[in-house]
Design an enzyme around this catalytic site. Structure first.
Site, PDB file in Angstrom:
ATOM      1  CE  LYS A 100       1.001   1.121   4.501  1.00  0.00           C
ATOM      2  NZ  LYS A 100       1.764   2.280   4.961  1.00  0.00           N
ATOM      3  CG  ASP A 153      -0.219   0.046   8.594  1.00  0.00           C
ATOM      4  OD1 ASP A 153      -1.006   0.932   8.985  1.00  0.00           O
ATOM      5  OD2 ASP A 153       0.891   0.279   8.083  1.00  0.00           O
TER       6      ASP A 153
HETATM    7  O1  C5P Z   1       0.683  -1.117  15.387  1.00  0.00           O
HETATM    8  P1  C5P Z   1       2.084  -1.288  14.919  1.00  0.00           P
HETATM    9  O2  C5P Z   1       2.732  -2.520  15.492  1.00  0.00           O
HETATM   10  O3  C5P Z   1       2.244  -1.210  13.446  1.00  0.00           O
HETATM   11  O4  C5P Z   1       2.874  -0.063  15.493  1.00  0.00           O
HETATM   12  C1  C5P Z   1       4.280  -0.030  15.568  1.00  0.00           C
HETATM   13  C2  C5P Z   1       4.685   1.151  16.440  1.00  0.00           C
HETATM   14  O5  C5P Z   1       4.362   2.379  15.758  1.00  0.00           O
HETATM   15  C3  C5P Z   1       3.933   1.255  17.747  1.00  0.00           C
HETATM   16  O6  C5P Z   1       4.578   0.520  18.756  1.00  0.00           O
HETATM   17  C4  C5P Z   1       3.975   2.728  18.028  1.00  0.00           C
HETATM   18  O7  C5P Z   1       5.249   3.086  18.518  1.00  0.00           O
HETATM   19  C5  C5P Z   1       3.862   3.344  16.654  1.00  0.00           C
HETATM   20  N1  C5P Z   1       2.472   3.707  16.281  1.00  0.00           N
HETATM   21  C6  C5P Z   1       1.853   4.776  16.890  1.00  0.00           C
HETATM   22  N2  C5P Z   1       0.590   5.142  16.519  1.00  0.00           N
HETATM   23  C7  C5P Z   1      -0.061   4.455  15.551  1.00  0.00           C
HETATM   24  C8  C5P Z   1       0.550   3.365  14.908  1.00  0.00           C
HETATM   25  C9  C5P Z   1       1.831   3.008  15.287  1.00  0.00           C
HETATM   26  O8  C5P Z   1       2.444   5.428  17.772  1.00  0.00           O
HETATM   27  N3  C5P Z   1      -1.290   4.856  15.191  1.00  0.00           N
END
Ligand code: C5P
Length: 290
Positions: free
Chosen positions: A10, A135
């Site tokens: 994406k 995501d």
């Molecule tokens: O949800 P995901 O594992 O992809 O997120 C990875 C990191 O990115 C999280 O631990 C956080 O530090 C950051 N993040 C965030 N806010 C979001 C998505 C991700 O702070 N909406």
């Protein structure tokens, strides 16, 4: 039975961060566009346990891999004791802001549900996906979408008429950017950290109305603030792409991929050639029809 699935990536046409939440995540609104550049996965039932193999020997094939974790969570939620064999052929660059790993996890949930005759409802798959990563729910469906919350609340949309017949040029600079790093470093950019809600809906109506060049003006990514400061080459990429015919250029997700939108495939191919002669062959590029 062996299932073979393509796992697309994406780009974020807009990623507007609205503030930091009490749980440490960031509230956001983002317009996500599927891109038909894919990893390939195959799935087979096995005796017991999860056997993951991967063409990229630098990737872990244990619980550090999102595919492995998705398989564990699926088998446990569906109360299945059989094992699975999964092979991942990696084509999408990593730590690239293209959602490659997230897409692989979503593809795994959908494929295992098919392999074991649909034991879980899509609602349950969405719950597992959201718990695995912000995501991932987007990749359980194949439409452009508005995502809100921390990115896990998905509202699928029809194809954008402004992108009909257009092509993406994807450029990976040869280094990755860590998503937690990008979010943490937003704290130094209060304007980017606390965006005003509404930009996503505004861009979506321009995309639906085929309203160029207003569409290009609506592309925005809050995470460019820390990323372009640390890696000024990414700013140079965008300037070069815009000056050389791209309709728009932006960083995707938390980077490091820059994408350009071009009038059509041949325009994207000739821009890719110009780009490579200016910035060298070290960058990874791909031209993909929208
Ligand atoms: O949800 P995901 O594992 O992809 O997120 C990875 C990191 O990115 C999280 O631990 C956080 O530090 C950051 N993040 C965030 N806010 C979001 C998505 C991700 O702070 N909406």
């Amino acid at each position: 039975m062996r299932l073979e699935k393509k796992s697309p990536c994406k780009v974020n046409l807009l990623l507007n961060i609205l503030g930091k939440r009490a749980d440490g995540f960031h509230e956001l609104e983002t317009v996500m566009q599927p891109v038909n550049f894919c990893d390939e996965l195959s799935f087979e039932r096995g005796e017991s346990g999860i056997q993951l193999s991967c063409s990229d020997k630098n990737l872990p094939v244990n619980s550090k891999n999102l595919v492995f974790r998705a398989a564990v969570d699926f088998l446990s939620a569906a109360k299945i004791n059989d094992g699975v064999k999964i092979n991942l052929e990696k084509k999408i660059p990593r730590a690239a802001g293209l959602g490659g790993g997230s897409g692989n996890a979503a593809t795994t949930l959908l494929a295992l549900n098919e392999l074991f005759c649909q034991p879980l409802a899509i609602k349950k798959l969405c719950e597992i996906a959201a718990a695995l990563g912000s995501d991932i729910p987007f990749f359980l469906q194949d439409k452009p979408a508005l995502a809100t919350g921390r990115g896990e609340k998905i509202q699928p949309l029809g194809n954008f008429s402004a992108l009909n017949g257009k092509a993406f040029l994807l450029i990976h600079p040869g280094f990755g950017i860590s998503t937690p790093w990008a979010y943490q470093n937003l704290a130094r950019f209060p304007e980017a950290l606390n965006g005003n809600a509404g930009r996503a809906k505004d861009l979506i109506s321009k995309l639906q109305a085929n309203d160029w060049p207003a569409v290009a003006d609506g592309f925005y990514n809050s995470l460019e603030a820390p990323a372009l400061e640390k890696f000024p080459i990414l700013q140079l990429f965008q300037e070069f792409l815009r000056t050389n015919g791209a309709l728009a250029a932006l960083m995707s997700g938390s980077g490091s991929t820059t994408f350009a939108i071009c009038e059509n495939i041949s325009a994207a191919e000739s821009l890719a050639e110009k780009f490579k002669s200016k910035f060298g062959e070290n960058c990874w590029t791909a031209v993909v029809p929208v």
